[in-house]
Design a protein around this motif. Structure first.
Motif, PDB file in Angstrom:
ATOM      1  N   GLY A 103       0.798  -1.216   0.000  1.00  0.00           N
ATOM      2  CA  GLY A 103       0.000   0.000   0.000  1.00  0.00           C
ATOM      3  C   GLY A 103       0.829   1.263   0.000  1.00  0.00           C
ATOM      4  O   GLY A 103       0.396   2.295  -0.535  1.00  0.00           O
ATOM      5  N   ASP A 104       2.033   1.218   0.586  1.00  0.00           N
ATOM      6  CA  ASP A 104       2.868   2.419   0.658  1.00  0.00           C
ATOM      7  C   ASP A 104       3.643   2.655  -0.638  1.00  0.00           C
ATOM      8  O   ASP A 104       3.787   3.799  -1.072  1.00  0.00           O
ATOM      9  N   SER A 105       4.143   1.593  -1.252  1.00  0.00           N
ATOM     10  CA  SER A 105       4.924   1.760  -2.478  1.00  0.00           C
ATOM     11  C   SER A 105       4.916   0.460  -3.271  1.00  0.00           C
ATOM     12  O   SER A 105       5.534  -0.527  -2.852  1.00  0.00           O
ATOM     13  N   ALA A 106       4.221   0.487  -4.406  1.00  0.00           N
ATOM     14  CA  ALA A 106       4.170  -0.706  -5.248  1.00  0.00           C
ATOM     15  C   ALA A 106       5.552  -1.042  -5.798  1.00  0.00           C
ATOM     16  O   ALA A 106       5.918  -2.215  -5.927  1.00  0.00           O
ATOM     17  N   ASP A 107       6.356  -0.027  -6.112  1.00  0.00           N
ATOM     18  CA  ASP A 107       7.701  -0.270  -6.648  1.00  0.00           C
ATOM     19  C   ASP A 107       8.585  -0.953  -5.613  1.00  0.00           C
ATOM     20  O   ASP A 107       9.337  -1.889  -5.938  1.00  0.00           O
ATOM     21  N   ALA A 108       8.500  -0.489  -4.366  1.00  0.00           N
ATOM     22  CA  ALA A 108       9.289  -1.123  -3.312  1.00  0.00           C
ATOM     23  C   ALA A 108       8.836  -2.560  -3.090  1.00  0.00           C
ATOM     24  O   ALA A 108       9.662  -3.457  -2.857  1.00  0.00           O
ATOM     25  N   ALA A 109       7.531  -2.788  -3.156  1.00  0.00           N
ATOM     26  CA  ALA A 109       7.010  -4.150  -2.983  1.00  0.00           C
ATOM     27  C   ALA A 109       7.519  -5.065  -4.094  1.00  0.00           C
ATOM     28  O   ALA A 109       7.929  -6.213  -3.830  1.00  0.00           O
TER      29      ALA A 109
END
Length: 307
Positions: free
Chosen positions: A176-182
């Motif tokens: 939820g905070d960052s799709a790229d980081a996920a």
């Protein structure tokens, strides 16, 4: 009530009403909190809630078991959540537009299949008589607590603990905070959001079953009164915290009980205006929590409403 307990009847009626009215808010808001913490907003919960109320009532009527009706409502909500999640995986699809479409679809479907169940009477969900110590029927009625309310309290704290302390919760929050980081961590973003939306839909279905199988305890086309949409505002007010969702649900429930509480002590002139209290509260909270200069604290970074 005035003759026996006087003006104490007002806070007592508000307390009892808050317990009864808040229960569907608890389930729907916790479900939406899960969905939004994964980075997706689901405005279709109103349709899910209404369809869950209808399907739960229908199954309870045919089987004679309100618990089977509740399970059926949860399953129908799960299906709506899966449909919402699957559609949002398609390219160039807006989750807000899909939610509105599914709200209309779910509500219309419930009205279509629910017509035969307007008159039949289904069994109610059980309640725990916490007012047994009093001889006053008003006190007993106010403290007649449905089992799902207690389940909702446990669910709120369990969900908050899960989001904070487990691998599943961490995965949802990162998505939820960052799709790229996920994605960099090897997380399948679409899968996480799909199942978070499905879980949110299942909880909304349970909230619908409460409406038709306990309070008000019947199936009709106006049963929801917009509670699915109000739950979205409630989640924002609660800052995406499941425990705060519980407290906010009780606040909304107390606002919804204000009109009947005044009526119970003989205030009948204009008391209908107080039935609008939950809607006024929703608008007020949205205005109070909005800002052009700063982002909403604790908001998941991937939510379309905060970008």
């Amino acid at each position: 009530m005035t003759d026996e307990i006087g003006l104490w009847g007002v806070p007592l009626a508000i307390l009892g009403g808050a317990i009864r009215v808040s229960t569907p808010f608890i389930f729907v808001s916790i479900g939406e909190c899960l969905t939004e913490r994964s980075g997706r907003i689901n405005l279709g919960l109103e349709g899910t809630l209404v369809f869950g109320a209808m399907s739960g009532y229908a199954v309870a009527y045919h089987t004679g078991s309100p618990w089977l009706g509740t399970l059926a409502a949860a399953f129908s909500g799960l299906l709506f959540g899966l449909l919402h999640g699957w559609l949002c995986r398609l390219p160039r699809v807006n989750d807000i537009a899909i939610g509105i479409a599914l709200m209309i679809f779910g509500t219309g479907l419930a009205f279509l299949f629910g017509k035969p169940y307007v008159q039949p009477v289904a069994p109610d969900l059980p309640a725990i008589p916490l007012g047994f110590w009093s001889s006053l029927p008003q006190v007993q009625a106010a403290l007649n607590v449905n089992v799902l309310f207690l389940v909702g309290i446990v669910l709120a704290f369990a969900t908050a603990w899960m989001l904070k302390n487990t691998r599943v919760g961490l995965t949802i929050r990162v998505t939820g905070d960052s799709a790229d980081a996920a994605r960099a961590l090897g997380i399948d973003v679409n899968r996480v959001r799909l199942w978070s939306t499905a879980a949110g839909g299942a909880l909304a279905g349970v909230g619908g079953a409460y409406l038709s199988l306990y309070y008000p305890g019947s199936w009709n086309e106006g049963i929801s009164s917009g509670q699915g949409l109000m739950a979205v505002a409630l989640v924002i007010f609660a800052r995406w915290n499941p425990v705060n969702c519980l407290y906010a649900s009780l606040l909304f429930g107390g606002a919804g009980a204000l009109g009947p509480a005044l009526q119970s002590v003989g205030i009948t002139s204009g008391y209908y205006l107080f039935y609008a209290a939950p809607y006024v509260l929703t608008l007020g909270l949205l205005v109070a929590t909005s800002s052009r200069t700063r982002a909403m604290p604790s908001a998941p970074g991937e939510l379309s409403i905060v970008k």
